[in-house]
Design a protein around this motif. Structure first.
Motif, PDB file in Angstrom:
ATOM      1  N   ILE A 101      25.987  45.932  63.041  1.00 47.03           N
ATOM      2  CA  ILE A 101      26.801  46.257  64.210  1.00 47.03           C
ATOM      3  C   ILE A 101      28.148  45.570  64.037  1.00 47.03           C
ATOM      4  N   THR A 102      29.166  46.149  64.660  1.00 50.56           N
ATOM      5  CA  THR A 102      30.487  45.541  64.630  1.00 50.56           C
ATOM      6  C   THR A 102      30.811  45.039  66.023  1.00 50.56           C
ATOM      7  N   LEU A 103      31.081  43.727  66.122  1.00 49.25           N
ATOM      8  CA  LEU A 103      31.483  43.132  67.385  1.00 49.25           C
ATOM      9  C   LEU A 103      33.004  43.174  67.476  1.00 49.25           C
ATOM     10  N   ASP A 159      27.618  31.518  66.256  1.00 45.25           N
ATOM     11  CA  ASP A 159      28.252  32.158  65.109  1.00 45.25           C
ATOM     12  C   ASP A 159      27.170  32.967  64.424  1.00 45.25           C
ATOM     13  N   LEU A 160      27.354  34.275  64.354  1.00 46.04           N
ATOM     14  CA  LEU A 160      26.355  35.189  63.801  1.00 46.04           C
ATOM     15  C   LEU A 160      26.753  35.626  62.395  1.00 46.04           C
ATOM     16  N   GLY A 161      27.104  34.650  61.567  1.00 43.96           N
ATOM     17  CA  GLY A 161      27.514  34.960  60.206  1.00 43.96           C
ATOM     18  C   GLY A 161      28.979  35.346  60.112  1.00 43.96           C
ATOM     19  N   GLY A 162      29.804  34.848  61.004  1.00 41.86           N
ATOM     20  CA  GLY A 162      31.242  35.162  61.038  1.00 41.86           C
ATOM     21  C   GLY A 162      31.674  35.519  62.437  1.00 41.86           C
ATOM     22  N   GLU A 188      31.390  42.015  61.567  1.00 39.87           N
ATOM     23  CA  GLU A 188      30.125  42.698  61.317  1.00 39.87           C
ATOM     24  C   GLU A 188      28.952  41.719  61.356  1.00 39.87           C
ATOM     25  N   VAL A 189      27.874  42.123  62.025  1.00 39.34           N
ATOM     26  CA  VAL A 189      26.645  41.334  62.090  1.00 39.34           C
ATOM     27  C   VAL A 189      25.532  42.127  61.417  1.00 39.34           C
ATOM     28  N   ARG A 190      24.837  41.451  60.497  1.00 41.88           N
ATOM     29  CA  ARG A 190      23.734  42.081  59.761  1.00 41.88           C
ATOM     30  C   ARG A 190      22.476  41.234  59.869  1.00 41.88           C
ATOM     31  N   PRO A 191      21.314  41.865  59.788  1.00 42.18           N
ATOM     32  CA  PRO A 191      20.074  41.096  59.718  1.00 42.18           C
ATOM     33  C   PRO A 191      20.130  40.119  58.548  1.00 42.18           C
ATOM     34  N   GLY A 192      19.564  38.926  58.757  1.00 44.07           N
ATOM     35  CA  GLY A 192      19.556  37.892  57.728  1.00 44.07           C
ATOM     36  C   GLY A 192      20.681  36.889  57.872  1.00 44.07           C
TER      37      GLY A 192
END
Length: 196
Positions: free
Chosen positions: A25-27, A105-108, A174-178
Motif C-alpha cells: 500500500i502507498t501511504l 515507522d513501517l519501514g520508511g 510504500e508499506v509491504r509485508p515483512g
C-alpha cells in the motif's frame, strides 16, 4: 514475542467492512492509504460525515495486531488479513498499550496513532459472536456494547476495545509485508488511547 513487523497490508476503494489484501500500500502524508475509501483529510466514515463532513480525519489508517486473530481463533472465529477492515496487520507490537501520539515507522512511511477503533455492530454482522472477541470488560467478562462512563449509574468494569488503532500519515511511502516496525513514544506525560 517476535520482532515488530508488518504481516499484511490491505485496502479497498469502496466502503465495505472488509478490505482486500494486496502486495503493498502507498501511504500519502495527511491523506491516508492511496486508493482506499477511508483516505482523505476530512472524515470518510459515513456516520461521521453525516454529523460533520469537515471534521479532521483521525482514522486515515487502521492497524490491528495479528495476535488478536489468535485470540479469535481460540474462541472459534477464523480471520484473515483485511477481514476486520484493517489496512495494516502487525505482529509483535502491543498496539493497544501504546499512548496517543506514538509514531510507528513501517519501514520508511510513518503513522501517528490517534486512538482506538470503536467496535461496532458490523463486526457481528460479519461473523456472529465476533464482538465478544474485540469488546470485553477489563475484569474479563464479555461486553456486547460499551459500558456507561465510569462513575455514572450502572457503570461497571471499564470496557477494553481490541479492534485495533487508528492513525494519520506523518510521512508517506510504500508499506509491504515483512517491513520492520519501529516505535517512537511521544513525550511524557503519556495520554492513554481513547476511541476516535
Amino acid at each position: 514475542m517476535s520482532d515488530p513487523r508488518v504481516v499484511a497490508v490491505s485496502r479497498d476503494d469502496r466502503h465495505r467492512f472488509s478490505k482486500v489484501p494486496v502486495e503493498s500500500i502507498t501511504l500519502v502524508e495527511g491523506h491516508g492509504v492511496e486508493g482506499d475509501a477511508h483516505a482523505g483529510a476530512f472524515v470518510k466514515h459515513r456516520s461521521r460525515v453525516r454529523k460533520d463532513p469537515r471534521q479532521p480525519n483521525l482514522r486515515q489508517v487502521h492497524l490491528i495486531h495479528a495476535e488478536l486473530f489468535d485470540e479469535a481463533r481460540a474462541m472459534g472465529h477464523e480471520l484473515t488479513a483485511g477481514d476486520l477492515g484493517e489496512n495494516v496487520l502487525t505482529e509483535g507490537v502491543d498496539l493497544l498499550g501504546l499512548p496517543t501520539g506514538t509514531l510507528l515507522d513501517l519501514g520508511g512511511p510513518v503513522v501517528r496513532i490517534t486512538g482506538l477503533r470503536n467496535p461496532c455492530v458490523q463486526i457481528n454482522r460479519f461473523q456472529p459472536g465476533l464482538i465478544k472477541v474485540v469488546l470485553a470488560k477489563a475484569d474479563g467478562t464479555p461486553a456486547s456494547r460499551p459500558a456507561p462512563p465510569t462513575g455514572s449509574a450502572g457503570a461497571s468494569a471499564p470496557v477494553v476495545r481490541k479492534a485495533g488503532v487508528m492513525a494519520v500519515v506523518e510521512r508517506g511511502g510504500e508499506v509491504r509485508p515483512g517491513a520492520a516496525v519501529t516505535i517512537t513514544l511521544p513525550a511524557e506525560p503519556h495520554t492513554p488511547l481513547q476511541p476516535v
